[in-house]
Write an enzyme that holds these catalytic residues in place. Structure first.
Site, PDB file in Angstrom:
ATOM      1  N   GLU A 298      86.575   0.127  56.510  1.00 49.08           N
ATOM      2  CA  GLU A 298      87.257   1.419  56.018  1.00 49.08           C
ATOM      3  C   GLU A 298      88.903   1.207  56.210  1.00 49.08           C
ATOM      4  OE1 GLU A 298      87.630   6.148  57.085  1.00 49.08           O
ATOM      5  OE2 GLU A 298      86.639   4.805  58.303  1.00 49.08           O
ATOM      6  N   LYS A 364      85.896   9.009  49.221  1.00 46.41           N
ATOM      7  CA  LYS A 364      85.170   9.695  50.169  1.00 46.41           C
ATOM      8  C   LYS A 364      84.817  11.214  50.147  1.00 46.41           C
ATOM      9  CE  LYS A 364      84.565  10.065  55.471  1.00 46.41           C
ATOM     10  NZ  LYS A 364      85.167   9.732  56.763  1.00 46.41           N
ATOM     11  N   CYS A 414      82.315   5.624  56.556  1.00 47.83           N
ATOM     12  CA  CYS A 414      82.413   6.248  57.962  1.00 47.83           C
ATOM     13  C   CYS A 414      81.459   7.345  58.110  1.00 47.83           C
ATOM     14  CB  CYS A 414      83.699   6.513  58.445  1.00 47.83           C
ATOM     15  SG  CYS A 414      84.070   6.757  60.107  1.00 47.83           S
TER      16      CYS A 414
END
Length: 551
Positions: A298, A364, A414
């Site tokens: 990430e 995300k 994540c």
């Protein structure tokens, strides 16, 4: 005094015994300690699922001592607080050591957050009390609740519902959901059917039935003790056997993958020197040699693609075209306005496919509160910390997969891989579902704490739920390859610079959990709770007990 739920009383003598003595504060202290002990059930403890079964049996036995919904709620809340404050203490590291928040404020924030999270197990315990409490044991002792079949089912259902709510309300925080400890435990096989909440339901049911059997044994009702224990043994056997069921099948030929771990220190990740070092390091690691898929962590490059140095971008493109390697690069995204400004920054993944100029992008969707978006009214709190990415835009709930050699790959970033229902939904809605999952994380925010192993444990649950392998690419650890049965086949040591080279077999097909998600557990739990509330033994008859509550 508040009246507790209706109970069946047997004569005046039983009614006299039915008023139980006030619960000591030590009762709640013991519940808190039991919750703290439950943290040891989770990673990095090996095979902690067996320990968790014993702890949940102790929790249910402790709940049977309560005298009504208030004392049950306090018991469940104390257990939850003990579990969560010791299980997510690493948030202090994020806020204080990396966010530079003053230590007293960071401690206070951790305690308040844990108290909030404890409301959900408190709710579960109160709901169980309201739906299953009765006085079948009143004739022989002063316990208001006696372990019974419908009480065990109600406990399992109330617990699962509370954990689902914790993972949903205010965007959710399902970290340390009880099912995660069962990844190496006796109930892991149920993950493909009911997901992590379904596993938690089975765990709670088995624990309550063990207490029911022990209660009957103490009362010298040997035959009554035998049946619930036999059911527990059957459930354990089913959970172990279900791990051998092949819900999905291999699809096409294996992919060669390289997963990179740059080990860039969090304190220098976003400054100019750190960005320059990351560009040099990842360019060297990516272009070292070919693979079907190469994955960075990430925000490995904490820049917009438009800000990449030309030499860096050209080097990656030339390498991909010449070697046939597909690249997934963690970076920042943004919307470019007509006047050239960048707005709506996102935490993103960009994919480079050989011999095409199309750039894949994943943004995300499920953002971290206070870290990636600021809840309404909490800007003052975020301003107490030094967080570089404080208020990002969200991507779409379902986004297209990245294709590698004709095989679709699902990407998440994540925090997103702790929400199994969202991953299952993406696979369920895809015309051509992905055969491999990829999660990229930057766990440097948590230092060298149990958060790293806990996150890997949750990633393993996703493979059990979906029947698909998962590639975990992290900045500082734990970078790993997990096969479709939840086994970690490759793993890099934390806080080292390196890479994993592996072959990964994509899978096709649907597990039951992909098909129905959490619907089965939620509807089943609600139905059982409604049944227990309406038809539980002793409702609407006899006298009532006084709830001692907290003294």
């Amino acid at each position: 005094m508040v009246e507790s739920i209706a109970s069946r009383l047997r004569g005046n003598a039983a009614a006299t015994r039915a008023v139980s003595a006030p619960l000591s504060r030590w009762h709640y202290v013991a519940a808190l300690a039991l919750g703290a002990l439950n943290t040891l059930s989770f990673a990095p403890t090996p095979h902690g699922g067996w320990l968790e079964l014993a702890i949940f049996a102790a929790l249910f036995a402790w709940l049977t001592r309560t005298t009504g919904w208030k004392s049950a709620a306090l018991t469940g809340g104390a257990f939850g607080f003990g579990n969560l404050v010791t299980g997510v203490w690493w948030l202090y590291v994020s806020m204080h050591h990396y966010g530079e928040m003053a230590a007293p404020l960071a401690i206070a924030a951790l305690v308040l957050f844990s108290l909030y999270l404890a409301l959900y197990p408190a709710f579960s315990a109160a709901l169980w009390s309201c739906c299953a409490g009765h006085a079948a044991a009143a004739a022989r002792d002063d316990r208001p609740f006696s372990p019974t079949w419908h009480g065990a089912l109600a406990f399992a259902s109330a617990w699962a519902l509370g954990e689902w709510l914790r993972g949903t309300v205010f965007t959710g925080f399902p970290w340390l959901a009880s099912g995660y400890a069962q990844v190496d435990g006796p109930f892991a096989g149920f993950a493909a059917i009911g997901g992590v909440y379904g596993v938690g339901w089975v765990l709670a049911l088995a624990a309550a039935l063990l207490v029911q059997g022990a209660d009957a044994w103490r009362a010298q009702r040997r035959m009554s003790a035998l049946l619930p224990v036999c059911v527990v043994l059957a459930v354990i056997a089913a959970g172990l056997l279900l791990t051998r069921v092949a819900w999905t099948q291999p699809s096409q030929s294996p992919l060669t993958v390289r997963i990179l771990q740059g080990n860039v220190k969090q304190e220098m990740k976003f400054d100019e020197a750190g960005v320059r070092a990351a560009l040099d390091e990842y360019e060297q690691m990516i272009t070292a040699h070919a693979a079907d898929l190469i994955v960075t962590p990430e925000t490995a490059i904490p820049l917009l693609p438009q800000q990449f140095p030309e030499t860096f971008a050209r080097s990656l493109r030339t390498f991909a075209d010449n070697t046939g390697s597909s690249l997934l690069i963690g970076a920042l995204g943004a919307t470019v306005t007509p006047d050239g400004r960048y707005t709506d920054e996102t935490n993103s993944f960009f994919g480079i496919t050989p011999n095409t100029r199309l750039l894949y992008r994943y943004d995300k969707h499920h953002l971290v509160p206070f870290g990636e978006f600021v809840p309404w009214g909490f800007h003052w709190f975020v301003q107490l910390m030094n967080i570089p990415l404080g208020d990002l835009a969200r991507g779409a709930p379902v986004q297209q997969a990245f294709t590698v050699r004709g095989q679709p790959i699902d990407v998440d970033i994540c925090y997103e891989d702790i929400f199994g229902e969202e991953i299952a939904r993406t696979l369920r809605k895809a015309a051509n579902p992905a055969g491999v999952l990829v999660n990229a994380s930057n766990l440097a925010w948590f230092g060298d704490t149990i958060a790293l192993d806990q996150h890997l444990q949750m990633a393993r649950m996703r493979t059990l739920e979906t029947g698909r392998p998962l590639l975990a690419a992290t900045n500082t650890g734990t970078t790993a390859v997990i096969d479709a049965r939840g086994h970690v086949t490759h793993r890099l040591p934390p806080f080292t610079t390196g890479q994993i080279e592996a072959k990964v077999q994509a899978m096709t097909g649907r597990t039951p959990y992909i098909t129905v998600g959490n619907t089965l557990v939620l509807l089943g739990s609600l139905a059982l709770l409604a049944f227990g509330f309406a038809f539980g033994t002793g409702r609407g008859t006899g006298g009532r007990r006084q709830d001692s509550g907290r003294r």
